[in-house]
Scaffold this active site. Structure first.
Site, PDB file in Angstrom:
ATOM      1  N   ARG A 177       0.688  12.110   6.241  1.00 31.26           N
ATOM      2  CA  ARG A 177      -0.747  12.325   6.352  1.00 31.26           C
ATOM      3  C   ARG A 177      -1.342  11.209   7.206  1.00 31.26           C
ATOM      4  O   ARG A 177      -0.698  10.205   7.475  1.00 31.26           O
ATOM      5  CB  ARG A 177      -1.421  12.369   4.981  1.00 31.26           C
ATOM      6  N   ASN A 187     -10.904  10.728   4.610  1.00 28.98           N
ATOM      7  CA  ASN A 187     -10.416  10.245   3.313  1.00 28.98           C
ATOM      8  C   ASN A 187      -9.742   8.893   3.502  1.00 28.98           C
ATOM      9  O   ASN A 187      -8.847   8.759   4.341  1.00 28.98           O
ATOM     10  CB  ASN A 187      -9.388  11.224   2.721  1.00 28.98           C
ATOM     11  N   GLU A 188     -10.191   7.891   2.759  1.00 28.91           N
ATOM     12  CA  GLU A 188      -9.554   6.569   2.753  1.00 28.91           C
ATOM     13  C   GLU A 188      -9.206   6.083   4.162  1.00 28.91           C
ATOM     14  O   GLU A 188      -8.045   5.824   4.495  1.00 28.91           O
ATOM     15  CB  GLU A 188      -8.301   6.586   1.874  1.00 28.91           C
ATOM     16  N   CYS A 199      -3.773   0.629  15.813  1.00 25.11           N
ATOM     17  CA  CYS A 199      -3.048   1.494  16.748  1.00 25.11           C
ATOM     18  C   CYS A 199      -2.830   0.715  18.033  1.00 25.11           C
ATOM     19  O   CYS A 199      -3.650  -0.128  18.417  1.00 25.11           O
ATOM     20  CB  CYS A 199      -3.828   2.777  17.023  1.00 25.11           C
ATOM     21  N   GLU A 232     -12.096   8.096  -7.085  1.00 24.47           N
ATOM     22  CA  GLU A 232     -10.733   8.390  -7.524  1.00 24.47           C
ATOM     23  C   GLU A 232     -10.278   7.335  -8.519  1.00 24.47           C
ATOM     24  O   GLU A 232     -10.566   6.152  -8.369  1.00 24.47           O
ATOM     25  CB  GLU A 232      -9.745   8.382  -6.347  1.00 24.47           C
ATOM     26  N   TRP A 239       3.261   5.670  -6.652  1.00 24.65           N
ATOM     27  CA  TRP A 239       3.706   4.926  -5.475  1.00 24.65           C
ATOM     28  C   TRP A 239       4.262   3.537  -5.766  1.00 24.65           C
ATOM     29  O   TRP A 239       4.790   2.884  -4.879  1.00 24.65           O
ATOM     30  CB  TRP A 239       2.573   4.810  -4.451  1.00 24.65           C
ATOM     31  N   GLU A 285       3.126  13.592  -3.971  1.00 20.06           N
ATOM     32  CA  GLU A 285       2.372  13.069  -5.110  1.00 20.06           C
ATOM     33  C   GLU A 285       2.523  13.930  -6.369  1.00 20.06           C
ATOM     34  O   GLU A 285       1.657  13.905  -7.245  1.00 20.06           O
ATOM     35  CB  GLU A 285       0.897  12.920  -4.733  1.00 20.06           C
ATOM     36  N   LYS A 286       3.629  14.639  -6.470  1.00 20.52           N
ATOM     37  CA  LYS A 286       3.794  15.533  -7.613  1.00 20.52           C
ATOM     38  C   LYS A 286       3.944  14.785  -8.935  1.00 20.52           C
ATOM     39  O   LYS A 286       3.747  15.356 -10.005  1.00 20.52           O
ATOM     40  CB  LYS A 286       4.974  16.480  -7.401  1.00 20.52           C
ATOM     41  N   PHE A 287       4.293  13.494  -8.873  1.00 17.96           N
ATOM     42  CA  PHE A 287       4.400  12.709 -10.102  1.00 17.96           C
ATOM     43  C   PHE A 287       3.166  11.839 -10.345  1.00 17.96           C
ATOM     44  O   PHE A 287       3.191  10.955 -11.191  1.00 17.96           O
ATOM     45  CB  PHE A 287       5.665  11.853 -10.085  1.00 17.96           C
ATOM     46  N   HIS A 288       2.115  12.080  -9.576  1.00 20.46           N
ATOM     47  CA  HIS A 288       0.838  11.405  -9.819  1.00 20.46           C
ATOM     48  C   HIS A 288       0.107  12.186 -10.907  1.00 20.46           C
ATOM     49  O   HIS A 288       0.034  13.404 -10.883  1.00 20.46           O
ATOM     50  CB  HIS A 288       0.008  11.386  -8.534  1.00 20.46           C
TER      51      HIS A 288
END
Length: 684
Positions: free
Chosen positions: A116, A154-155, A163, A310, A318, A358-361
């Site tokens: 992302r 976002n964030e 960059c 959030e 993470w 992020e499935k374990f968030h």
């Protein structure tokens, strides 16, 4: 441009909900989501944050049909939407067809699609596609009854704060030309006659990539400023379109905890509401840094209530190890945010993902659904918040401020410093924590801000003294204020050039001292400081990290060093200046000394705590426009109940509807919110 009040009458309650990603689920799940949202007391959700690939499957093709159905479903059920512009993660076709949109790292590699935030902030192509999408979203949903707020990107900077593309280099050169006007001025500010770095053409100036040894610190500092500005331009590119089409809809983006790459004071000028994402480490106990950041976010817009955008209901995904929040801990930490100025409590995310990184968030709805401890706690909190409407818009007053400055942060932690152990956030927390423990409210302010409303101002590690700052501090103290500053302050100007003369040259008159040299200590090395009669308390304390060799020029010593060649010389000083006093701490004392010193200084300055409480019990206060006072009591002790002596009188309990007086028992992780002086609060 219309002036926006983010507390719109559409939703006269504290905001409660989280990031909602319905695109991850079949539409038959959406109705179940709505049922559970109502059960949990959810009234506000963020939608579309990572939906660009679905909203624009091809460069010339848009599809809003699914979002139309989702927005209509929310409106039908009285749930308002924080609609995101979806620009945080560009779709795959953009990376393939327009590789110039991708960011370039310091090694010259283009980062690719598959995660992302894979965009270069300076890419004109990326900004063009953002603008086109945002305009279509704004035109389509400007009158939709579910729309309550706009959520831009976002964030910002979370994964790509810098960059090194050619487009970025050209933008940096243009930014420098605008800032300095001439190359002679830039060469002077950067000191480029050192190491033959002088520039004769703007095109010769590159980005601060890997060099044989230390890069030019003036260049590094300006590059940090430039990248913060470049990302802000991305935000404004979208914000301006939204304001053009929907001038009365609040616009924001979500900040992050103590985030170094972005100057949040500068950014906050362009947000209608400050929102931030908080993820304290569960195992560390009392979340001091989260409390500091709540105070910072509240302070960014002069005390205006903020949104906790959030947090995790339980574990994150993470860190190397991700323990769960214990029963009651999520509720406790949520109320910490409210007590320090939040008018909304949100989470990432609504429903735990089945796939992806992020499935374990954790989420409001865990993989196990509503028959879980987490969802029961979520439901308890959501329905409790409905009882707190009286808090909306109330403020958190403070008589103490800690000065904080992003340019100082960037400069202080550049290469080639006397000690790498001087970290700005840690120095701020060193003075914040004893104030927190004493229940003394704190604002976070810029060094150049009007400080006249504060009785006590603390400026930790104010390494950079930009033009006007020394005069501002002198005015404040001369007018009767009390200032505390610490070692390695007053050293350089806004371009990281030394203020010549004995240190700290611009603060020398104010502090009544000079420093010929300083002695950074190596890891494990310590000294001792011994208090004098002037300190108001007696003792000998350990110190480390740093020792200033101080000459008194009107100041008096409150503590002296015990050892080394400067033994017997001042370590901590106090100086009368005009109607006020300036204190200087020329070392890093152990925490016990800092707590005792600040307690004494606060008392002399007339700063009072919200309430004296047992250890581990946080007390904070909010005050309404009508003068109503709301006391928050939070027991951070994991296994111990505690008794708290209340202010005199009878006080309404907002969570129970009862009346409290005398003293109150708080269970482990317990919370009480009292309206002081109220006979009851009428909760059924």
């Amino acid at each position: 441009m219309a002036t926006t009040n983010w507390r719109l009458n559409k939703l006269p309650h504290l905001y409660y909900g989280g990031d909602y990603n319905p695109e991850q689920w079949p539409e038959e799940v959406w109705r179940e989501d709505v049922r559970l949202m109502k059960k949990a007391g959810v009234n506000f959700v963020s939608v579309g944050i990572f939906s660009w690939a679905l909203l624009q499957p091809k460069a010339d093709t848009y599809d809003f049909a699914w979002l139309d159905r989702l927005m209509d479903l929310m409106a039908e059920n009285g749930i308002y939407v924080d609609l995101a512009t979806a620009t945080a993660s560009p779709p795959a076709w953009m990376a393939v067809e327009y590789p110039d949109t991708l960011p370039v790292n310091e090694q010259g590699q283009r980062l690719q699609h598959g995660s992302r935030q894979q965009y270069s902030p300076c890419s004109a192509t990326y900004r063009r596609f953002c603008a086109e999408l945002v305009r279509r979203l704004a035109e389509r949903y400007k009158d939709h009854p579910a729309l309550l707020m706009w959520h831009v990107n976002n964030e910002y900077g979370c994964h790509v704060p810098v960059c090194y593309s050619e487009e970025t280099k050209a933008a940096f050169q243009a930014w420098l030309k605008n800032r300095y006007g001439t190359l002679d001025e830039l060469n002077s500010r950067w000191g480029t006659n050192f190491w033959s770095q002088r520039y004769y053409d703007w095109s010769q100036i590159g980005l601060p990539v890997r060099t044989p040894t230390y890069p030019n610190p003036g260049q590094q500092l300006d590059y940090a400023r430039f990248m913060s500005d470049a990302l802000l331009e991305c935000y404004l590119n979208e914000r301006d379109i939204l304001k053009e089409i929907t001038p009365d809809v609040p616009v924001m983006t979500n900040f992050m905890t103590s985030f170094k790459p972005l100057d949040y004071f500068k950014w906050a000028e362009h947000l209608d509401v400050v929102a931030w994402d908080s993820y304290p480490e569960v195992e560390k106990g009392i979340p001091y840094e989260a409390a500091f950041n709540h105070d910072l976010m509240r302070s960014l817009k002069g005390g205006q209530p903020f949104l906790l955008m959030e947090q995790a209901t339980s574990h994150v995904n993470w860190r190397a190890h991700n323990p769960v929040k214990r029963p009651g801990q999520m509720r406790l930490w949520s109320y910490q945010a409210v007590g320090r100025g939040a008018d909304g409590i949100m989470f990432f995310q609504w429903r735990a993902s089945r796939a992806g990184a992020e499935k374990f968030h954790s989420a409001l709805v865990p993989h196990g659904g509503e028959e879980t401890r987490v969802f029961r706690e979520v439901t308890q909190l959501g329905n409790e918040l409905k009882r707190l409407d009286d808090l909306i818009g109330s403020r958190t007053p403070a008589e103490t401020a800690i000065l904080f400055d992003w340019s100082n942060w960037w400069a202080l932690e550049l290469d080639s410093k006397p000690s790498r152990d001087v970290k700005y956030i840690q120095q701020a927390l060193n003075v914040y924590r004893p104030l927190f423990d004493a229940n003394i409210p704190v604002d976070i302010a810029c060094p150049g801000a009007d400080l006249s409303k504060y009785k006590l101002v603390i400026a930790p590690a104010l390494y950079m003294i930009a033009p006007g700052v020394a005069d501002n501090l002198e005015r404040y103290v001369a007018g009767g204020g009390t200032l505390v500053t610490t070692f390695f302050s007053g050293i350089v100007d806004e371009n990281d050039r030394i203020h010549l003369g004995l240190y700290p040259a611009p603060l020398r008159k104010l502090l009544g001292l000079s420093i010929e040299e300083f002695d950074p200590m190596v890891p494990g090395q310590t000294n001792r400081i011994v208090t004098t009669d002037a300190a108001g308390f007696r003792g000998e304390f350990e110190c480390s990290v740093w020792a200033d060799v101080i000459r008194l020029e009107g100041a008096q010593a409150l503590a002296v060093f015990r050892d080394d060649f400067f033994a017997g010389q001042a370590a901590v000083t106090r100086h009368a200046f005009g109607a006020g006093h300036a204190y200087y701490v020329g070392t890093q004392p152990e925490a016990a000394f800092t707590a005792r010193l600040l307690a004494r200084i606060a008392e002399e300055a007339g700063v009072k705590p919200v309430l004296e409480t047992p250890g581990g019990v946080e007390a904070s206060e909010r005050v309404g426009a009508d003068g109503s006072r709301y006391l928050f009591l939070l027991n951070h002790n994991r296994a111990e109940s505690v008794w708290v002596k209340l202010p005199d009188g009878r006080h309404g309990d907002l969570l129970t509807g009862g009346v409290r007086e005398g003293q109150l028992e708080l269970a482990p992780y317990g919370v009480a919110i009292l309206r002081l002086g109220a006979q009851s609060c009428g909760v059924e």
